[in-house]
Design a protein around this motif. Structure first.
Motif, PDB file in Angstrom:
ATOM      1  N   ASP A 126       0.826  -1.211   0.000  1.00  0.00           N
ATOM      2  CA  ASP A 126       0.000   0.000   0.000  1.00  0.00           C
ATOM      3  C   ASP A 126       0.860   1.261   0.000  1.00  0.00           C
ATOM      4  OD1 ASP A 126      -2.465  -1.181  -0.137  1.00  0.00           O
ATOM      5  OD2 ASP A 126      -2.775  -1.221   2.035  1.00  0.00           O
ATOM      6  N   LEU A 127       1.930   1.240   0.791  1.00  0.00           N
ATOM      7  CA  LEU A 127       2.796   2.411   0.841  1.00  0.00           C
ATOM      8  C   LEU A 127       3.410   2.707  -0.529  1.00  0.00           C
ATOM      9  CD1 LEU A 127       4.696   1.811   4.228  1.00  0.00           C
ATOM     10  CD2 LEU A 127       2.897   3.490   3.781  1.00  0.00           C
ATOM     11  N   GLU A 128       3.843   1.650  -1.210  1.00  0.00           N
ATOM     12  CA  GLU A 128       4.507   1.857  -2.509  1.00  0.00           C
ATOM     13  C   GLU A 128       3.523   2.227  -3.614  1.00  0.00           C
ATOM     14  OE1 GLU A 128       8.220  -1.247  -1.702  1.00  0.00           O
ATOM     15  OE2 GLU A 128       6.417  -1.921  -2.753  1.00  0.00           O
ATOM     16  N   SER A 129       2.316   1.659  -3.557  1.00  0.00           N
ATOM     17  CA  SER A 129       1.358   1.902  -4.640  1.00  0.00           C
ATOM     18  C   SER A 129       0.501   3.137  -4.421  1.00  0.00           C
ATOM     19  CB  SER A 129       0.440   0.682  -4.812  1.00  0.00           C
ATOM     20  OG  SER A 129      -0.337   0.471  -3.630  1.00  0.00           O
ATOM     21  N   ARG A 130       0.384   3.578  -3.169  1.00  0.00           N
ATOM     22  CA  ARG A 130      -0.482   4.722  -2.896  1.00  0.00           C
ATOM     23  C   ARG A 130       0.285   5.906  -2.302  1.00  0.00           C
ATOM     24  NH1 ARG A 130      -5.008   2.828   0.930  1.00  0.00           N
ATOM     25  NH2 ARG A 130      -5.682   4.997   0.598  1.00  0.00           N
ATOM     26  N   LEU A 131       0.914   5.683  -1.144  1.00  0.00           N
ATOM     27  CA  LEU A 131       1.528   6.810  -0.446  1.00  0.00           C
ATOM     28  C   LEU A 131       2.700   7.392  -1.224  1.00  0.00           C
ATOM     29  CD1 LEU A 131       1.923   7.430   3.234  1.00  0.00           C
ATOM     30  CD2 LEU A 131       4.002   7.555   1.896  1.00  0.00           C
ATOM     31  N   LEU A 132       3.623   6.539  -1.729  1.00  0.00           N
ATOM     32  CA  LEU A 132       4.779   7.070  -2.438  1.00  0.00           C
ATOM     33  C   LEU A 132       4.373   7.745  -3.744  1.00  0.00           C
ATOM     34  CD1 LEU A 132       7.579   4.398  -1.901  1.00  0.00           C
ATOM     35  CD2 LEU A 132       7.144   6.511  -0.653  1.00  0.00           C
ATOM     36  N   VAL A 133       3.371   7.200  -4.403  1.00  0.00           N
ATOM     37  CA  VAL A 133       2.879   7.840  -5.626  1.00  0.00           C
ATOM     38  C   VAL A 133       2.356   9.241  -5.312  1.00  0.00           C
ATOM     39  CG1 VAL A 133       1.089   7.736  -7.401  1.00  0.00           C
ATOM     40  CG2 VAL A 133       2.369   5.672  -6.803  1.00  0.00           C
ATOM     41  N   ALA A 135      12.317  12.781   0.186  1.00  0.00           N
ATOM     42  CA  ALA A 135      13.425  11.869  -0.102  1.00  0.00           C
ATOM     43  C   ALA A 135      13.631  10.875   1.032  1.00  0.00           C
ATOM     44  CB  ALA A 135      14.698  12.676  -0.359  1.00  0.00           C
ATOM     45  N   GLU A 136      13.491  11.336   2.278  1.00  0.00           N
ATOM     46  CA  GLU A 136      13.687  10.444   3.422  1.00  0.00           C
ATOM     47  C   GLU A 136      12.600   9.378   3.501  1.00  0.00           C
ATOM     48  OE1 GLU A 136      15.843   8.960   6.547  1.00  0.00           O
ATOM     49  OE2 GLU A 136      16.382  10.536   5.119  1.00  0.00           O
ATOM     50  N   ILE A 137      11.366   9.748   3.167  1.00  0.00           N
ATOM     51  CA  ILE A 137      10.272   8.762   3.155  1.00  0.00           C
ATOM     52  C   ILE A 137      10.555   7.691   2.117  1.00  0.00           C
ATOM     53  CG2 ILE A 137       7.823   8.447   2.585  1.00  0.00           C
ATOM     54  CD1 ILE A 137       7.394  11.283   3.777  1.00  0.00           C
ATOM     55  N   ASP A 138      11.013   8.095   0.948  1.00  0.00           N
ATOM     56  CA  ASP A 138      11.401   7.123  -0.087  1.00  0.00           C
ATOM     57  C   ASP A 138      12.490   6.188   0.439  1.00  0.00           C
ATOM     58  OD1 ASP A 138       9.838   7.345  -2.324  1.00  0.00           O
ATOM     59  OD2 ASP A 138      11.027   8.926  -3.249  1.00  0.00           O
ATOM     60  N   HIS A 139      13.493   6.783   1.060  1.00  0.00           N
ATOM     61  CA  HIS A 139      14.639   6.012   1.537  1.00  0.00           C
ATOM     62  C   HIS A 139      14.233   5.011   2.610  1.00  0.00           C
ATOM     63  CE1 HIS A 139      18.648   5.002   2.827  1.00  0.00           C
ATOM     64  NE2 HIS A 139      18.480   5.558   4.021  1.00  0.00           N
ATOM     65  N   GLN A 140      13.467   5.435   3.603  1.00  0.00           N
ATOM     66  CA  GLN A 140      13.076   4.550   4.691  1.00  0.00           C
ATOM     67  C   GLN A 140      12.131   3.446   4.214  1.00  0.00           C
ATOM     68  OE1 GLN A 140      14.429   4.469   7.638  1.00  0.00           O
ATOM     69  NE2 GLN A 140      15.686   6.273   7.203  1.00  0.00           N
ATOM     70  N   THR A 141      11.268   3.754   3.263  1.00  0.00           N
ATOM     71  CA  THR A 141      10.382   2.720   2.712  1.00  0.00           C
ATOM     72  C   THR A 141      11.188   1.670   1.965  1.00  0.00           C
ATOM     73  OG1 THR A 141       8.616   4.372   2.478  1.00  0.00           O
ATOM     74  CG2 THR A 141       8.345   2.313   1.275  1.00  0.00           C
TER      75      THR A 141
END
Length: 772
Positions: free
Chosen positions: A668-675, A706-712
């Motif tokens: 969910d994080l990759e398909s919704r939040l990061l988008v 950028a940090e959210i991307d990195h931690q995910t």
């Protein structure tokens, strides 16, 4: 006769002006005696009106400088300067007319709300809508409001709606509201017919309260105006002495009359009240009801600001933040929320709206409950889709010894300052709903704007616990926090601060009313209803934006500044003219004409208070507003994922460790939040840079993206490496990453809501975005 009296200012101006002009025409034709007779008639009319004004002032025991106008008119008749007397009469009449027009305009901006109060409502029954008097509507009634109709009472929407709230807020564009949201009486249905459940009677609804406020908000005399009166009265002996000296030295009474003619302090008498009334009018258009000129003056003078917390710095209405199910529960969190929201559809409880709105935000399909019963002080129960559902306090839902998940929920709520609603399905404790009263994202920006406007000290005064109040105070940026205050404590704090500097108290609850009444100026937030606080306050914000307070103070200070400019310019020119008249350079007729020009100039300066003025609000292009609103809608939709990160981490507290929820969360994080975060980086941050001036203001948000991307990505690699059953050490790493990601997301969301989304008006550019 009664109609003539209501238009007496217009009649006085028309008659004196007509007589002045007729006299001029007759004089040009050579009939000097007839012209003087006409001008004398105009002078006598002005003298009679001035005499009546003086008598009324004496009866009210108020100082009045109309004595100078009276002496000038009488002196003009005495020395045979009928043309000058006629000009003075016109000058007096024009000033009275301008003052009446300014006052009428201020009242019109406020009282326009009263004329459109709804008289009837349409009750939704099994046989169709039935029209009933609005006074007969009771709490719980289901109502239908057609397109273009006014919402008759406060209620809760049973479906989406598009509303025109301009009558209460001043916002000209329609606003989209979701099912489950509260709607206020007095707004207009700008979309298709809507249905709502009444949560207040007509008498207790917002619009009735606004009408009561309007009745109080008449343009009273401001302290500046009273000071102007006293200053003008002190000006009387100076004028008489100067006129007497001019007469004594020259032996010519015409010199004395000339001094009296130009000494009439109309700039002081008219410019100040016109500027103040213009400020009231300007504020009303922005959804700020100011109860008279005195309140506006005191608002401009305020230096110390005291805030209540709940409903003022916070939204005042809870929002659902998380749903935590019982260990080994049979129902998923989404299904628990659907059952709870279905039951709460018919509840008038303050938390019901938040639960129903959260379910609609998650696009859950709600059904109609049966056998609904409210248990006062405990909760509500009923049947939903064959399940008996109960919502309420833990002591009512969980009997006997509390299981571990209940104890954990209570501890979490205490740490976060959250409200909890426990859920039982078929008599089995199933889940707990967490709700919070979120901080208004505009609050920190508003406090900074207030300091820039001249507020020197900001205090948070609340009845909440010290830890919760301190947390809010740190975020908002106040100078001091006073927690655990009852109404008496708030009253004492206001009085103590008032001794050192003029105070402004801001609140919205009944418990704030004593402090609001005691402060230099009390400001009440009444966007969701006019309570006792609004009755006690001097200024009432009918818009649900705390940053409107900064606009109100800016308007008040600007109007006072304009009034000072107008008075200084007018009286300065009058003083120069008096000296010129005493020396003999200004005969009475020329002095009267000059004084008329000075009056017009001073009044013109005062009327500039009606013009648009700089505001702390950031200007944005319509296209940018539409884009930001779309991104904010997506922001709200992915917000529950943030709380799910913490919930998933909490569940990894004992073996056997099941990582499937972590993998589902990552998907969910990759398909919704990061988008969504990538869309904000590409679209929202450039909008912020354009609005606030420079890319540097967006660098912090860009870094957290950028940090959210990195931690995910780190979390994904860690979980993918755990192909076998997870060991305690592995789970420790996963939980550490989850909690770290949760903290970053929470901070990032708060920064985004304060720095970006708080700039965006809460409105939609068109109705096409309404969800079906």
């Amino acid at each position: 006769m009664r109609g003539w009296w209501k238009r007496r200012e217009q009649v006085l101006f028309a008659v004196t002006t007509l007589l002045l002009m007729v006299g001029a025409v007759v004089a040009i034709m050579g009939a000097t005696s007839a012209a003087n007779a006409v001008w004398t008639a105009a002078t006598l009319i002005g003298l009679v009106y001035s005499t009546a004004s003086l008598i009324a002032a004496v009866r009210r025991r108020q100082p009045s400088v109309d004595v100078i106008a009276w002496l000038a008119l009488a002196g003009a008749l005495w020395v045979g300067e009928a043309p000058a007397g006629a000009v003075i009469a016109v000058m007096l009449a024009s000033g009275v007319l301008l003052e009446a027009r300014a006052a009428a305009r201020a009242r019109r901006e406020l009282s326009a709300l009263v004329a459109r109060a709804p008289r009837t409502a349409r009750r939704d029954t099994a046989t169709g809508p039935i029209e009933v008097p609005v006074a007969e509507v009771v709490v719980g009634d289901r109502l239908v409001v057609g397109s273009g109709e006014i919402v008759p009472v406060d209620g809760r929407l049973r479906g989406p709606a598009v509303l025109d709230e301009s009558a209460l807020t001043g916002e000209p564009l329609p606003v989209e509201r979701r099912a489950g949201e509260d709607v206020r009486s007095g707004v207009v249905n700008a979309g298709s017919p809507l249905r709502l459940t009444a949560t207040e009677t007509a008498e207790a609804s917002t619009y009735a309260g606004v009408v009561r406020l309007v009745e109080q908000a008449q343009a009273a005399s401001a302290p500046f105006v009273r000071i102007a009166d006293r200053f003008a009265v002190a000006f009387v002996p100076v004028t008489l002495v100067l006129a007497g000296v001019a007469w004594a030295i020259t032996g010519d009474p015409v010199r004395a009359v000339a001094v009296l003619v130009v000494a009439t302090p109309c700039p002081l008498l008219l410019a100040a009240p016109i500027a103040i009334m213009s400020g009231i009018s300007r504020a009303a258009r922005n959804g700020i009801v100011v109860k008279g000129g005195e309140a506006l003056e005191r608002l401009a003078a305020g230096r110390v600001l005291l805030f209540d917390k709940t409903g003022t710095l916070t939204a005042g209405r809870p929002v659902l933040t998380d749903v935590v199910t019982a260990a080994n529960g049979q129902l998923a969190a989404g299904e628990v929320l659907r059952l709870a929201a279905s039951l709460d559809q018919d509840s008038a409880h303050v938390l019901a709206s938040a639960i129903v709105t959260a379910a609609h935000d998650r696009e859950l399909r709600l059904t109609s409950p049966r056998e609904v019963r409210e248990r006062h002080g405990y909760g509500v129960e009923g049947v939903v889709d064959g399940h008996r559902v109960r919502l309420g306090k833990a002591t009512w839902i969980v009997t006997g010894e509390s299981p571990a998940w209940v104890r954990h929920a209570r501890r979490r709520a205490a740490l976060d300052g959250s409200l909890t609603v426990f859920v039982a399905v078929d008599d089995v404790p199933t889940a707990v709903l967490f709700l919070e009263d979120p901080l208004r994202p505009q609050a920190p920006r508003m406090v900074r704007a207030l300091r820039a406007a001249g507020i020197t000290r900001v205090l948070l005064v609340t009845g909440d616990r010290a830890d919760t109040a301190e947390a809010v105070g740190r975020v908002v940026g106040v100078d001091a926090v006073r927690a655990d205050c009852d109404p008496g404590d708030k009253l004492a704090l206001v009085r103590a601060e008032q001794e050192s500097a003029p105070t402004i108290m801001v609140g919205d609850g009944i418990n704030d009313a004593p402090a609001l009444a005691a402060a230099g100026v009390g400001v009440a937030l009444a966007a969701r209803g006019a309570t006792a606080s609004a009755e006690a306050a001097d200024v009432v914000l009918t818009v649900d934006r705390i940053d409107a307070l900064a606009d109100a103070i800016l308007i008040a200070r600007r109007c006072r500044r304009i009034a000072l400019w107008a008075v200084t310019a007018g009286m300065g020119l009058s003083a120069v003219a008096m000296v010129a008249a005493a020396i003999g350079y200004l005969p009475p007729v020329a002095g009267a004409l000059l004084q008329e020009g000075i009056d017009v100039a001073a009044i013109g300066i005062a009327l500039t208070a009606l013009l648009p003025a700089p505001s702390h609000t950031v200007a944005m292009k319509p296209a940018d507003i539409a884009t930001a609103q779309r991104l904010y809608a997506e922001h709200r939709e992915v917000r529950p994922l943030v709380e799910q990160v913490r919930t998933v981490a909490d569940a990894l507290n004992r073996p056997p460790y099941d990582l499937r929820p972590v993998r589902e969360l990552l998907d969910d994080l990759e398909s919704r939040l990061l988008v969504h975060e990538h869309a904000e980086e590409a679209e929202l941050l450039p909008i912020m840079a354009r609005a606030l001036g420079g890319v540097e203001v967006t660098s912090g948000l860009s870094r957290t993206h950028a940090e959210i991307d990195h931690q995910t990505a780190r979390l994904r690699r860690t979980v993918d490496d755990l192909v076998q059953e997870a060991e305690p050490e592995d789970v420790t790493d996963v939980r550490r990453l989850l909690y770290g990601l949760y903290a970053i997301l929470r901070l990032h969301n708060a920064q985004e809501e304060e720095g970006a989304f708080s700039l965006v008006p809460e409105r939609r550019a068109d109705a096409e975005r309404t969800r079906p």
